[in-house]
Design a protein around this motif. Structure first.
Motif, PDB file in Angstrom:
ATOM      1  N   TRP A   1     -34.475  43.531  -6.187  1.00 32.06           N
ATOM      2  CA  TRP A   1     -33.802  44.781  -5.833  1.00 32.06           C
ATOM      3  C   TRP A   1     -33.979  45.809  -6.949  1.00 32.06           C
ATOM      4  CZ3 TRP A   1     -31.427  40.225  -7.068  1.00 32.06           C
ATOM      5  CH2 TRP A   1     -30.564  40.229  -8.173  1.00 32.06           C
TER       6      TRP A   1
ATOM      7  N   LEU B   1     -17.493  46.716  -5.953  1.00 34.61           N
ATOM      8  CA  LEU B   1     -17.744  48.126  -6.258  1.00 34.61           C
ATOM      9  C   LEU B   1     -17.119  49.048  -5.210  1.00 34.61           C
ATOM     10  CD1 LEU B   1     -21.437  47.955  -7.488  1.00 34.61           C
ATOM     11  CD2 LEU B   1     -19.513  48.810  -8.806  1.00 34.61           C
ATOM     12  N   ALA B   2     -17.219  48.647  -3.940  1.00 35.48           N
ATOM     13  CA  ALA B   2     -16.631  49.463  -2.869  1.00 35.48           C
ATOM     14  C   ALA B   2     -15.118  49.575  -3.031  1.00 35.48           C
ATOM     15  CB  ALA B   2     -16.975  48.855  -1.512  1.00 35.48           C
TER      16      ALA B   2
ATOM     17  N   SER C   1     -24.968  53.475 -11.925  1.00 31.72           N
ATOM     18  CA  SER C   1     -23.539  53.319 -11.607  1.00 31.72           C
ATOM     19  C   SER C   1     -22.747  52.983 -12.863  1.00 31.72           C
ATOM     20  CB  SER C   1     -23.345  52.229 -10.549  1.00 31.72           C
ATOM     21  OG  SER C   1     -23.986  52.579  -9.342  1.00 31.72           O
TER      22      SER C   1
ATOM     23  N   MET D   1     -25.625  43.311 -10.943  1.00 27.07           N
ATOM     24  CA  MET D   1     -26.474  43.965  -9.947  1.00 27.07           C
ATOM     25  C   MET D   1     -27.625  44.740 -10.593  1.00 27.07           C
ATOM     26  SD  MET D   1     -25.409  43.541  -6.753  1.00 27.07           S
ATOM     27  CE  MET D   1     -25.863  45.022  -5.850  1.00 27.07           C
TER      28      MET D   1
ATOM     29  N   GLN E   1     -28.198  54.323  -4.692  1.00 25.59           N
ATOM     30  CA  GLN E   1     -28.302  53.186  -3.782  1.00 25.59           C
ATOM     31  C   GLN E   1     -29.146  52.083  -4.388  1.00 25.59           C
ATOM     32  OE1 GLN E   1     -29.455  54.094   0.215  1.00 25.59           O
ATOM     33  NE2 GLN E   1     -27.963  55.733   0.480  1.00 25.59           N
TER      34      GLN E   1
ATOM     35  N   GLU F   1     -19.704  38.629  -4.726  1.00 25.34           N
ATOM     36  CA  GLU F   1     -19.636  39.761  -3.791  1.00 25.34           C
ATOM     37  C   GLU F   1     -19.534  41.069  -4.590  1.00 25.34           C
ATOM     38  OE1 GLU F   1     -19.843  39.669  -0.534  1.00 25.34           O
ATOM     39  OE2 GLU F   1     -19.759  37.506  -0.192  1.00 25.34           O
TER      40      GLU F   1
ATOM     41  N   CYS G   1     -21.696  45.843 -12.254  1.00 22.23           N
ATOM     42  CA  CYS G   1     -22.904  46.665 -12.420  1.00 22.23           C
ATOM     43  C   CYS G   1     -23.966  45.905 -13.212  1.00 22.23           C
ATOM     44  CB  CYS G   1     -22.555  47.974 -13.135  1.00 22.23           C
ATOM     45  SG  CYS G   1     -21.468  49.055 -12.191  1.00 22.23           S
TER      46      CYS G   1
ATOM     47  N   GLU H   1     -21.129  43.997  -4.329  1.00 21.11           N
ATOM     48  CA  GLU H   1     -21.064  45.256  -3.583  1.00 21.11           C
ATOM     49  C   GLU H   1     -19.652  45.510  -3.052  1.00 21.11           C
ATOM     50  OE1 GLU H   1     -24.095  45.238  -0.622  1.00 21.11           O
ATOM     51  OE2 GLU H   1     -25.734  45.228  -2.077  1.00 21.11           O
ATOM     52  N   ARG H   2     -18.973  44.440  -2.588  1.00 15.73           N
ATOM     53  CA  ARG H   2     -17.589  44.590  -2.128  1.00 15.73           C
ATOM     54  C   ARG H   2     -16.678  44.999  -3.276  1.00 15.73           C
ATOM     55  NH1 ARG H   2     -15.633  39.895   2.090  1.00 15.73           N
ATOM     56  NH2 ARG H   2     -17.009  40.411   3.809  1.00 15.73           N
TER      57      ARG H   2
ATOM     58  N   GLU I   1     -32.528  49.927  -8.188  1.00  8.73           N
ATOM     59  CA  GLU I   1     -31.584  51.028  -8.000  1.00  8.73           C
ATOM     60  C   GLU I   1     -32.333  52.351  -8.082  1.00  8.73           C
ATOM     61  OE1 GLU I   1     -27.219  52.495  -9.681  1.00  8.73           O
ATOM     62  OE2 GLU I   1     -28.677  51.633 -11.071  1.00  8.73           O
TER      63      GLU I   1
ATOM     64  N   MET J   1     -27.255  47.667 -11.941  1.00  7.20           N
ATOM     65  CA  MET J   1     -27.041  49.054 -11.503  1.00  7.20           C
ATOM     66  C   MET J   1     -26.731  49.928 -12.715  1.00  7.20           C
ATOM     67  SD  MET J   1     -24.833  48.218  -8.059  1.00  7.20           S
ATOM     68  CE  MET J   1     -24.613  49.950  -7.623  1.00  7.20           C
TER      69      MET J   1
END
Length: 841
Positions: free
Chosen positions: A712, A455-456, A488, A483, A718, A450, A480, A452-453, A714, A485
């Motif tokens: 995906w 990172l949030a 980020s 993902m 986003q 998870e 990161c 994204e969770r 970046e 990213m």
């Protein structure tokens, strides 16, 4: 002399003696002389017996009553005395006012002390001392310093207690500048020889991380006592200077001063830090405690067992624990923590910790929050999740579920059980959300994928008063990395630079991995080159990074350089080397490194190492040797080994071996879709559609679905994801138009076919379904929205197909862009019509 308007207080004699515990020591005549009854105003049922007494107190009586309330800490009694003074119009002298002020401060009612102080016409230095001490007691350090400065401005003669208070405030706040100012004032006032102030100065400098100043002060002081020695020893312990601590301890012993439990406890705590020679010093101190007869003391005994446990002598720790007669909860907690402090907790140690808990309960010792924290760790170690849930119920029953440390272990427990909902519930029940439970929650999210969770929650942490440490920053960089990213990750690196954490090795290791996994190998190598003291993790990470990007020669160069620097390679370093050899087809080198790992470095080969060698041999066409290796090493029950061989069968179109190998891997993993898909593709590549359809029919019968391809990218702040044929994006028409435009242009490249090393026909690009694979959609989106100079970085959860691999090479020519694609196995850097893998993938 009676006041002009005497106040009459009516109450029973029994009531008087219960409210003022000092009164019974007075004579009955004195009590009767200052009391009068008000029984008539009360109902007959409210008073018994009906005595009528009238009293007026003298100043000495008030002082005794106030001092009694101060000694017992009974604020209500003290307030009753003060109220009586007010109601009888008694005017207290300065001495009595100071006693009242001291009572309020000692009982924690600083508000009432403040009001009394403001009404005092001429407070003296004793008044200021009491109120300064009261402010420090409740942690209002700034007001304590303001009051100290006020005393100076009034020209009051400062004494040792006036200066000791501000020094304590500076110690607690870490204000070295103010502490030095007070030190200078002490010297100017001629109070430098006071041992109380010397001890306070040693404590202040130690807590402000200036233990060398404390030592200088200690060495030049004329008057020292046992507190001075203990303060310096505690200062060395706080600053991690354990060898100096033991040196001063020996000097203290040689000076003939008595070593008490506090001194020995600090010294043994230093030995628990496991520095060079700590165990020898600890054993010597153990002998000294026996000589002094303190080895059975609870404090010393707890420190001893903690020292032995942390220096690897768990049996000695258990022996000390068993010898102790009067065990308390602290000792039980120390023993349980000692049993569970290994990185990989042994089952016997975990069960021993569980038994200690039941022993505590049978002895009537009430467990603390540290007990329950250790108990949960023991349950997790032996995977006794049912008892762990019962422990959670006990924690809730005792109202400890809001504790941050217990909450953190509960979060670990429920993530291990796979219940993110319960873990989040435990997280929300913690009142004081510090860095510990937040880190546990972020790590749990990462373990469950998870990202994204995670990172949030990290961004939520940044907006709170808590500041992240190097561990949580390195952990979030891993999110990161997974993902892909890059932007980020760069922002987190900038934040780490700002707060001074970027030079920590643990953070730099994660930074290397983040750059490498995001497709920026140059920045990963640059980060490694800028490291001052790279450890074995740093070397392993840079080796694996170069290997995954297809830079095999560079990865092997780093490996040789690592050995020349005297750093022993670990399993991950060898894994990186074997991946590099596999991705470049360096068969002989790979087998040589594999043999070196076992013979020269005495390492047991893991499944991943052997899978790399099987992949290496399989890609080189040595399928028989690869299969023999699986059987010889005893890994015939590992699906990953057979899947690597199955992939090699597809490359070499060996359908007969593929069928046999596929049956084996399907038998081991009947519900894994990857094996069925591989076999299906092998049959299709060989033109055997009938057998391919049989594989698809088998998947349908077993209700096995192929994992959907997900890509995906970046862009800005986003992450945008795509699946095959995806039209959910709001700009899907623009994306498909751009992709169709690029596909059309590829057909015009057939005139330049000989210029590039193309190995498949362009006609395969006409397949409509293949045209809209997820990675192509992501690349088209990136080309539309990213600047012309920026490379397009795309991540994918599955391996890139042959058609998309060819398309990416063509897109790099048409758009004159570098395209970096990370699939589930490796990186592909497409530039000028060629790929970094050399089409060996």
């Amino acid at each position: 002399m009676l006041p002009q308007k005497p106040f009459v207080w009516r109450f029973s004699f029994l009531s008087c003696t219960s409210m003022f515990p000092m009164l019974p020591v007075f004579s009955r005549q004195r009590i009767e002389s200052f009391a009068t009854s008000e029984l008539n105003s009360l109902g007959p049922s409210q008073v018994c017996p009906p005595y009528s007494l009238t009293f007026l107190l003298e100043s000495a009586d008030y002082v005794k009553l106030v001092q009694s309330a101060t000694k017992t800490g009974n604020l209500n009694h003290g307030k009753l005395v003060h109220a009586h003074m007010i109601k009888t119009f008694f005017k207290p002298c300065l001495f009595l006012q100071n006693n009242l002020l001291n009572m309020y401060c000692k009982c924690g009612d600083i508000h009432s002390a403040d009001k009394l102080f403001n009404k005092m016409p001429k407070p003296n230095i004793i008044t200021f001392n009491s109120l300064i001490s009261g402010y420090i007691q409740i942690g209002t350090l700034d007001k304590a310093m303001l009051l100290f400065n006020k005393a100076r401005r009034l020209g009051l003669k400062l004494d040792k207690y006036t200066c000791a208070g501000p020094l304590t405030a500076c110690s607690q706040s870490g204000d070295l500048y103010a502490g030095k100012m007070v030190h200078g004032l002490i010297l100017v006032s001629g109070l430098g020889s006071q041992v109380v102030l010397t001890n306070s100065l040693i404590d202040m400098y130690s807590k402000c991380n200036q233990v060398d100043h404390a030592r200088m002060l200690f060495d030049h002081a004329n008057n020292l006592d046992g507190v001075s020695w203990n303060s310096l020893i505690a200062g060395y312990a706080q600053n991690g200077k354990y060898e100096e601590l033991l040196t001063i301890l020996m000097k203290m012993h040689q000076s003939g001063l008595t070593l008490n439990t506090y001194t020995l406890g600090s010294a043994l705590k230093a030995c628990s830090s496991n520095f060079n020679g700590s165990k020898i010093f600890g054993t010597m101190l153990h002998g000294l405690t026996i000589k002094l007869g303190l080895h059975l003391d609870v404090v010393v005994g707890t420190a001893l067992l903690d020292m032995y446990a942390k220096t690897g002598s768990l049996d000695d720790a258990i022996q000390i624990f068993d010898q102790m007669v009067d065990k308390n909860v602290v000792m039980y907690n120390a023993m349980m923590a000692g049993l569970l402090q290994q990185e990989k907790i042994e089952d016997k140690c975990a069960y021993k910790a569980l038994n200690l808990f039941f022993e505590m309960k049978s002895c009537g010792i009430k467990p603390s929050m540290f007990t329950y924290s250790s108990l949960l760790k023991a349950c997790i170690a032996v995977e006794d999740f049912e008892f762990a849930k019962q422990t959670h119920a006990l924690i809730c029953k005792n109202g400890l579920q809001s504790d941050e440390y217990i909450g953190s272990v509960l979060i670990d427990l429920y993530f291990l059980l796979g219940s993110i909902k319960d873990a989040f519930s435990c997280f929300n029940s913690i009142h004081n959300l510090t860095i510990v439970p937040i880190t546990a929650m972020i790590v749990g999210y990462l373990q469950k994928g998870e990202f994204e969770r995670a990172l949030a929650l990290f961004y939520e942490l940044l907006s709170s008063k808590e500041k992240p440490d190097e561990f949580i920053l390195s952990t979030i960089l891993s999110a990161c990395a997974n993902m892909g990213m890059l932007r980020s990750g760069e922002q987190i690196q900038g934040y780490a630079n700002k707060i001074g954490i970027s030079r920590y090795t643990i953070f730099q290791n994660s930074q290397i991995w983040m750059y490498a996994k995001s497709g920026d190998l140059y920045s990963a190598n640059l980060t490694f080159q800028q490291m001052e003291n790279p450890d074995v993790v740093s070397w392993s990470t840079i080796i694996c990074s170069n290997a995954q990007h297809g830079h095999a020669i560079e990865a092997l160069r780093f490996f040789d350089l690592m050995k020349s620097c005297g750093i022993e390679p670990n399993h991950f370093a060898f894994l990186g080397v074997l991946i590099a050899c596999s991705h470049r087809g360096l068969v002989e080198e790979g087998i040589r490194y594999f043999d070196t790992m076992k013979k020269d470095h005495i390492m047991t080969s893991h499944v991943k190492h052997c899978a790399c060698v099987v992949d290496l041999l399989g890609r080189a066409g040595r399928l028989v040797d690869a299969e023999s290796l699986i059987l010889d090493l005893g890994f015939e029950h590992e699906p990953v080994m057979w899947r690597a061989l199955l992939s090699a069968c597809r490359i070499h179109k060996d359908t007969s071996t593929a069928k046999r190998v596929a049956e084996k891997v399907i038998e081991l993993e009947p519900l894994a879709s990857a094996s069925y898909v591989l076999l299906y593709n092998i049959y299709m590549d060989a033109g055997n559609k009938q057998d391919a359809l049989k594989v698809r029919k088998l998947m349908e019968d077993r209700r096995i679905k192929k994992e959907p391809g997900l890509s995906w990218i970046e862009v800005g702040d986003q992450v945008y994801s795509f699946v095959s044929g995806d039209r959910s994006h709001k700009n899907s028409e623009l994306i498909y138009a751009k992709l169709d435009e690029m596909l059309a242009k590829t057909k015009n490249l057939h005139l330049m076919k000989d210029e590039f090393d193309y190995k498949i026909e362009l006609e395969s690009m006409t397949n409509v379904l293949v045209n809209y694979h997820s990675e192509k959609l992501a690349v088209a989106f990136g080309i539309i929205h990213l600047p012309d100079s920026a490379p397009v970085r795309v991540m994918k959860n599955l391996r890139i197909c042959l058609d998309c691999h060819m398309a990416m090479k063509l897109f790099s020519v048409i758009e004159k862009r570098e395209i970096i694609l990370r699939d589930s196995v490796r990186f592909h850097h497409f530039k000028d019509g060629r790929c970094s893998c050399g089409d060996y993938w």
